[in-house]
Design a protein around this motif. Structure first.
Motif, PDB file in Angstrom:
ATOM      1  N   THR A 162     -15.952   2.854   3.399  1.00 13.51           N
ATOM      2  CA  THR A 162     -15.518   1.467   3.577  1.00 13.51           C
ATOM      3  C   THR A 162     -14.335   1.115   2.680  1.00 13.51           C
ATOM      4  N   ILE A 163     -14.389   1.550   1.435  1.00 11.24           N
ATOM      5  CA  ILE A 163     -13.278   1.233   0.536  1.00 11.24           C
ATOM      6  C   ILE A 163     -12.052   2.073   0.891  1.00 11.24           C
ATOM      7  N   GLY A 164     -12.281   3.307   1.378  1.00  3.87           N
ATOM      8  CA  GLY A 164     -11.156   4.120   1.835  1.00  3.87           C
ATOM      9  C   GLY A 164     -10.447   3.477   3.012  1.00  3.87           C
ATOM     10  N   GLY A 165     -11.231   2.929   3.955  1.00  2.00           N
ATOM     11  CA  GLY A 165     -10.623   2.208   5.072  1.00  2.00           C
ATOM     12  C   GLY A 165      -9.855   0.992   4.596  1.00  2.00           C
ATOM     13  N   GLY A 166     -10.423   0.302   3.597  1.00  2.00           N
ATOM     14  CA  GLY A 166      -9.734  -0.842   3.026  1.00  2.00           C
ATOM     15  C   GLY A 166      -8.466  -0.463   2.290  1.00  2.00           C
ATOM     16  N   ALA A 167      -8.412   0.774   1.780  1.00  2.00           N
ATOM     17  CA  ALA A 167      -7.206   1.234   1.082  1.00  2.00           C
ATOM     18  C   ALA A 167      -6.100   1.628   2.050  1.00  2.00           C
ATOM     19  N   LEU A 168      -6.475   2.268   3.148  1.00  2.00           N
ATOM     20  CA  LEU A 168      -5.478   2.760   4.096  1.00  2.00           C
ATOM     21  C   LEU A 168      -4.900   1.639   4.961  1.00  2.00           C
ATOM     22  N   ALA A 169      -5.740   0.673   5.308  1.00  2.00           N
ATOM     23  CA  ALA A 169      -5.305  -0.375   6.230  1.00  2.00           C
ATOM     24  C   ALA A 169      -4.089  -1.169   5.738  1.00  2.00           C
ATOM     25  N   PRO A 170      -4.036  -1.608   4.461  1.00  2.00           N
ATOM     26  CA  PRO A 170      -2.844  -2.363   4.040  1.00  2.00           C
ATOM     27  C   PRO A 170      -1.549  -1.558   4.143  1.00  2.00           C
ATOM     28  N   VAL A 171      -1.641  -0.239   3.891  1.00  4.07           N
ATOM     29  CA  VAL A 171      -0.438   0.596   3.985  1.00  4.07           C
ATOM     30  C   VAL A 171       0.053   0.647   5.427  1.00  4.07           C
ATOM     31  N   LEU A 172      -0.863   0.933   6.367  1.00  5.46           N
ATOM     32  CA  LEU A 172      -0.484   1.015   7.784  1.00  5.46           C
ATOM     33  C   LEU A 172      -0.049  -0.354   8.306  1.00  5.46           C
ATOM     34  N   ALA A 173      -0.782  -1.407   7.894  1.00  3.52           N
ATOM     35  CA  ALA A 173      -0.400  -2.754   8.336  1.00  3.52           C
ATOM     36  C   ALA A 173       0.948  -3.156   7.747  1.00  3.52           C
ATOM     37  N   GLY A 174       1.255  -2.689   6.543  1.00  2.00           N
ATOM     38  CA  GLY A 174       2.553  -2.973   5.947  1.00  2.00           C
ATOM     39  C   GLY A 174       3.682  -2.311   6.712  1.00  2.00           C
ATOM     40  N   LEU A 175       3.486  -1.048   7.085  1.00  2.00           N
ATOM     41  CA  LEU A 175       4.496  -0.358   7.891  1.00  2.00           C
ATOM     42  C   LEU A 175       4.694  -1.056   9.230  1.00  2.00           C
ATOM     43  N   LEU A 176       3.581  -1.470   9.855  1.00  5.98           N
ATOM     44  CA  LEU A 176       3.679  -2.165  11.137  1.00  5.98           C
ATOM     45  C   LEU A 176       4.362  -3.520  10.965  1.00  5.98           C
ATOM     46  N   SER A 177       4.080  -4.213   9.859  1.00  3.59           N
ATOM     47  CA  SER A 177       4.704  -5.512   9.614  1.00  3.59           C
ATOM     48  C   SER A 177       6.208  -5.379   9.432  1.00  3.59           C
TER      49      SER A 177
END
Length: 410
Positions: A354-369
Motif C-alpha cells: 500500500t505504501i509502495g503504491g502511494g510512493a509510485l503514484a505521485p511520480v506517475l501522476a506528476g509526469l502525466l500532469s
C-alpha cells in the motif's frame, strides 16, 4: 536504548493492564506524530515548488521518495527489530524522522530536499509494523485488540489533521524554514516520549506468549495477494490525489493558509471515516463497504475538479471520509486471511504494497500532469478506483463465513 534502565529489575512485575495502557499510548503517539510528519509534506510541496522552481514530476518525486523509502524498508525494519529490539528501532526511527526535517529546513535545492525526505522515509518505516505489532502483542491475550487498533487508527488521522493544519497557519506568520525546523523538533520530542512510554521487551514478550494461536482459512494466500493489490490501488489513488490537491486548490485561488485548512477538513473527515467504515464493514461485509466507498470516492474526486473553491471546501470532509475509510476495512481483513503465526509478515507485506503504491503514484501522476495537466491526471486517478471492485469480490470469496471486519489501521 536506555540499557541500564532495561537491565534494572523492577520491584514487582508490571501489571497486564498497565502494560496495555502504556503500549497503546505509545503506539497511538507514534502513529499520530509519524502520520503528521508524513502528511505535512502536502502543505510544503507548493512552497518548495515556488522556492526552487520545481516541475510537477519533481514534486511527485519528492513525495514518492519519502513514501517509497518508507514502504521498501518496512520488511527490513521488522526483521531488524528481532535483533536490535522493537523499542530501540521505534525510538530511533522517530528521532531520525525529526532530524530529517531539521535537514530539510536548511535545504538549498532539490538534492538536499531529496536526501532529507529519504532519511525521513527511512525513519518512518519503523512505525507502522512495530507500533501495530506492539499493540497487538499486548492486547491479544486479554482481548480488546480490535478496539485498541481502532484507537491507534484514529490517532494517526489526528496527527494528519493537526500537524499539516498548524504548519499551514505557521506559514502565514513565519518562514517555511522555521516551520519545517519546528516539525523536526516535534519528531525529536516524540522520540523522547516513546523512550519513556514503551514497556520493556520482557513485559511485551510475556503477554504475547499468553495469546492463542490461530490458523488462516483455506485459499487465504490468493485472497491475501488480492487484498494487497486492492490496498495498493486504493493507496495509490489516495496519495496521488493528496499530492495534487494543493495545486487544484491553488488554481481555485487558495493560499497557504487555505490549503492547510482544506487538508485539515479532509483529514478530519478521514479520521471519522476510518472509524465509521470499520463499523460499517462489520455490519454489511468487506466487499459491499469497499464498493460503496470506492465508488463514492471516484465521484467526489470528479466533483473536486469541477466545483469552485467554496463548494470544494464544503465537500472535503465527506471526500475525506470515503477516501480514507476504505483502508480501515482492507487492513481489518488481514487477520481474517492469515494465522496468528504469520500475522506480522502479512501486515508487513500489506504495508509494503500500500505504501509502495502511494510512493509510485505521485511520480506517475506528476509526469502525466506535466504532459496533460493536473485536472486530467486527477481524473485518471479517479478511474483507477473501479479496478478495486472485482478485486474486493475475490477477497470476499476467501474470507471466513463470519466476515467480521474490525476497524484497524492503514
Amino acid at each position: 536504548m536506555n540499557d541500564q534502565h532495561r537491565a534494572t529489575p523492577d520491584p514487582a512485575p508490571a501489571r497486564p493492564a498497565q502494560v496495555r495502557r502504556r503500549s497503546l499510548l505509545a503506539g497511538c503517539s507514534a502513529h499520530a506524530v509519524h502520520d503528521g510528519l508524513t502528511d505535512v509534506i502536502y502543505v510544503l510541496l507548493p512552497v518548495w515548488q515556488a522556492q526552487f522552481a520545481l516541475s510537477y514530476a519533481q514534486i511527485g518525486l519528492l513525495r514518492g521518495v519519502y513514501a517509497g523509502t518508507m514502504a521498501g524498508v518496512q520488511l527490513l525494519a521488522s526483521r531488524a527489530a528481532r535483533h536490535w529490539g522493537r523499542e530501540r528501532l521505534l525510538v530511533g526511527g522517530t528521532a531520525l524522522a525529526g532530524l530529517a526535517y531539521l535537514l530539510a529546513g536548511q535545504a538549498t535545492g532539490l538534492g538536499v530536499l531529496l536526501l532529507a525526505l529519504l532519511l525521513g522515509g527511512l525513519g518512518a518505516s519503523t512505525q507502522h509494523p512495530l507500533a501495530s505489532s506492539l499493540i497487538t502483542d499486548t492486547h491479544e491475550a486479554g482481548g480488546g485488540v480490535k478496539e485498541a487498533l481502532a484507537q491507534y487508527n484514529f490517532a494517526g488521522d489526528i496527527g494528519k489533521t493537526l500537524v499539516p493544519g498548524l504548519v499551514g497557519l505557521l506559514l502565514a506568520v513565519i518562514s517555511w524554514r522555521a516551520s519545517v525546523t519546528l516539525v523536526g523538533v516535534l519528531g525529536l520530542v516524540a522520540a523522547g516520549l516513546l523512550w519513556w512510554l514503551i514497556p520493556s521487551r520482557a513485559s511485551t514478550s510475556a503477554m504475547r506468549g499468553k495469546a492463542p494461536t490461530t490458523a488462516g482459512p483455506r485459499g487465504a494466500p490468493r485472497g491475501l495477494w488480492a487484498l494487497i493489490v486492492t490496498g495498493t490501488l486504493d493507496s495509490a489513488v489516495r496519495m496521488g490525489f493528496l499530492t495534487f490537491l494543493p495545486f487544484l486548490l491553488k488554481a481555485k485561488g487558495a493560499g497557504s493558509a487555505g490549503i492547510g485548512l482544506a487538508l485539515t477538513l479532509l483529514f478530519i473527515g478521514g479520521a471519522f471515516g476510518k472509524l465509521f467504515c470499520g463499523y460499517l464493514g462489520a455490519r454489511i461485509g468487506m466487499m459491499k463497504t469497499v464498493w460503496l466507498t470506492e465508488s463514492s470516492t471516484a465521484g467526489l474526486i470528479v466533483l473536486a475538479v469541477m466545483l469552485p473553491y467554496g463548494g470544494l471546501m464544503l465537500m472535503l470532509p465527506l471526500l475525506g471520509l470515503v477516501l480514507n475509510g476504505t483502508s480501515s476495512v482492507l487492513y481489518g481483513a488481514v487477520p481474517d486471511l492469515v494465522g496468528s503465526a504469520k500475522r506480522d509478515q502479512a501486515f508487513s507485506l500489506f504495508y509494503t504494497g500500500t505504501i509502495g503504491g502511494g510512493a509510485l503514484a505521485p511520480v506517475l501522476a506528476g509526469l502525466l500532469s506535466d504532459a496533460v495537466g493536473v485536472t486530467v491526471a486527477v481524473m485518471v486517478l479517479a478511474a483507477l478506483l473501479f479496478l478495486t471492485l472485482p478485486l474486493s469480490w475475490h477477497v470476499q470469496r476467501r474470507l471466513p463465513i463470519d466476515d467480521s471486519v474490525p476497524p484497524a489501521t492503514a
